[in-house]
Design a protein around this motif. Structure first.
Motif, PDB file in Angstrom:
ATOM      1  N   HIS A  42      -6.278   2.851  -5.714  1.00 25.27           N
ATOM      2  CA  HIS A  42      -7.475   2.520  -4.934  1.00 25.27           C
ATOM      3  C   HIS A  42      -8.429   3.711  -4.842  1.00 25.27           C
ATOM      4  O   HIS A  42      -9.645   3.529  -4.817  1.00 25.27           O
TER       5      HIS A  42
ATOM      6  N   ALA B 113      -8.694  -6.609  -0.856  1.00 26.65           N
ATOM      7  CA  ALA B 113      -8.727  -5.329  -1.573  1.00 26.65           C
ATOM      8  C   ALA B 113      -7.566  -5.214  -2.540  1.00 26.65           C
ATOM      9  O   ALA B 113      -7.699  -4.606  -3.613  1.00 26.65           O
ATOM     10  N   TYR B 114      -6.431  -5.791  -2.192  1.00 28.38           N
ATOM     11  CA  TYR B 114      -5.252  -5.669  -3.045  1.00 28.38           C
ATOM     12  C   TYR B 114      -5.315  -6.628  -4.230  1.00 28.38           C
ATOM     13  O   TYR B 114      -5.079  -6.228  -5.373  1.00 28.38           O
TER      14      TYR B 114
ATOM     15  N   CYS C 216      -0.187   2.623  -5.048  1.00 23.41           N
ATOM     16  CA  CYS C 216      -1.334   1.757  -4.768  1.00 23.41           C
ATOM     17  C   CYS C 216      -2.514   2.574  -4.255  1.00 23.41           C
ATOM     18  O   CYS C 216      -3.649   2.398  -4.705  1.00 23.41           O
TER      19      CYS C 216
ATOM     20  N   PRO D 160      -8.872  -5.740  -6.616  1.00 20.14           N
ATOM     21  CA  PRO D 160      -9.205  -4.339  -6.334  1.00 20.14           C
ATOM     22  C   PRO D 160     -10.561  -3.894  -6.849  1.00 20.14           C
ATOM     23  O   PRO D 160     -11.111  -2.922  -6.319  1.00 20.14           O
TER      24      PRO D 160
ATOM     25  N   HIS E 139       0.226  -2.713  -9.023  1.00 18.40           N
ATOM     26  CA  HIS E 139      -0.940  -2.673  -8.146  1.00 18.40           C
ATOM     27  C   HIS E 139      -2.244  -2.924  -8.902  1.00 18.40           C
ATOM     28  O   HIS E 139      -3.304  -3.025  -8.279  1.00 18.40           O
TER      29      HIS E 139
ATOM     30  N   THR F 184       0.828  -1.212   0.000  1.00 17.28           N
ATOM     31  CA  THR F 184       0.000   0.000   0.000  1.00 17.28           C
ATOM     32  C   THR F 184       0.865   1.266   0.000  1.00 17.28           C
ATOM     33  O   THR F 184       0.745   2.127   0.881  1.00 17.28           O
TER      34      THR F 184
END
Length: 332
Positions: free
Chosen positions: A28, A234-235, A24, A238, A285, A20
């Motif tokens: 997001h 979430a990673y 990244c 995404p 990412h 993160t």
């Protein structure tokens, strides 16, 4: 004074080392305007003595964004928190959950679950140093501690020092015998214990973290708490963030499909390329963006093989997008 402030933590994206980073978080943010994003953990000695811009610099467009710090020296943490607040972070979070050997040797992270009074000294110093919320991310215990006793005692003592928000990873950390990766999978999850904590302390904001495999899973487990924090889900997938604003906050989602997400991220990529940042620093990412879609493997392959080549630019991104052979409507 530390309060919950104006941050709405019903949905958070976890701090994850080596993942993160600012690139990244910028990606997001094009998927959700509302989720609270967290930095990778930065140690207080590094922030106090190192290159602040390189370590914890961020763009205003990332807001709401929180800085996570690791450390156990109250005075040093206060200085690092003050630095983060001066940069414009919306929250300072203290890491009391990371189980890595490197973290233990520095006397911070999950080993601090055994030292709630020291954590109390740390947060007191941080709260006195800044006017933004100071929060704590912790486990439910370490090693042979009995989780209920360890968690409730820890929260009781730290809350008495002014912390009102706790993000609880609902697993123990085994500091002896398990690797950091194994610590994310092997210790059993105990979501009911986190809900029990909230029931016992309704005055505190309790955010559930750990093992939440999707937004759907998180929403199913969050009852009795104040919000959820997704990490690997979430990673690695995404696109799940693209429905956060509508499903959790009742607002319009910022992008309607994956093509729009890529277009929204392009100005940021262009800015970073102009600064000399290699393409793969951004596109790594995005590898999971087409997870579960036709062409996902080609998307990942092209970005993985070509984005790290010298001079790689938008031609690589466009090639990867073309390889998915998905129309915008199909990419929703």
């Amino acid at each position: 004074m530390n309060t919950n402030g104006l941050l709405d933590r019903r949905m958070c994206v976890a701090p994850m080392m080596d993942w993160t980073d600012r690139h990244c978080r910028a990606f997001h943010r094009v998927l959700t305007r509302r989720a609270v994003l967290y930095t990778e953990m930065a140690t207080s000695p590094a922030v106090v003595h190192g290159d602040v811009e390189r370590l914890i610099g961020f763009e205003a467009a990332e807001h709401p964004v929180a800085l996570q710090l690791g450390g156990s020296d109250p005075a040093e943490l206060a200085l690092a928190a003050r630095t983060g607040a001066a940069l414009g972070y919306a929250e300072i979070n203290l890491n009391v959950g990371c189980p890595s050997d490197r973290v233990q040797s520095g006397r911070f992270g999950a080993c601090l679950m055994r030292e709630p009074d020291l954590v109390g000294d740390c947060v007191t110093a941080m709260i006195e140093a800044v006017d933004i919320p100071v929060t704590v991310k912790c486990r439910i215990g370490v090693d042979d501690q009995e989780p209920r006793d360890a968690l409730f005692t820890f929260v009781e003592r730290v809350a008495a020092r002014g912390v009102t928000t706790f993000i609880v990873h609902a697993r123990k950390a085994w500091l002896k015998g398990l690797s950091p990766k194994e610590n994310r999978d092997i210790p059993p999850l105990d979501y009911p214990l986190v809900r029990e904590l909230k029931a016992a302390r309704p005055d505190l904001e309790i955010i559930l973290n750990g093992g939440l495999e999707s937004l759907e899973h998180g929403l199913g487990e969050q009852y009795g708490t104040d919000g959820i924090m997704l990490g690997r889900a979430a990673y690695h997938t995404p696109w799940t963030l693209a429905e956060v604003d509508s499903r959790i906050y009742g607002e319009t989602d910022p992008v309607a499909n994956r093509h729009e997400a890529i277009d929204a991220y392009r100005p940021y990529i262009a800015l970073q390329l102009a600064k000399g940042v290699p393409l793969h620093a951004m596109t790594r990412h995005m590898l999971g963006l087409f997870h579960g879609c036709p062409g996902a493997r080609q998307w990942r392959r092209i970005l993985s093989e070509k984005a790290n080549r010298p001079g790689a630019g938008f031609d690589v991104l466009d090639e990867a997008l073309s390889a998915t052979a998905l129309s915008p409507s199909e990419a929703a």
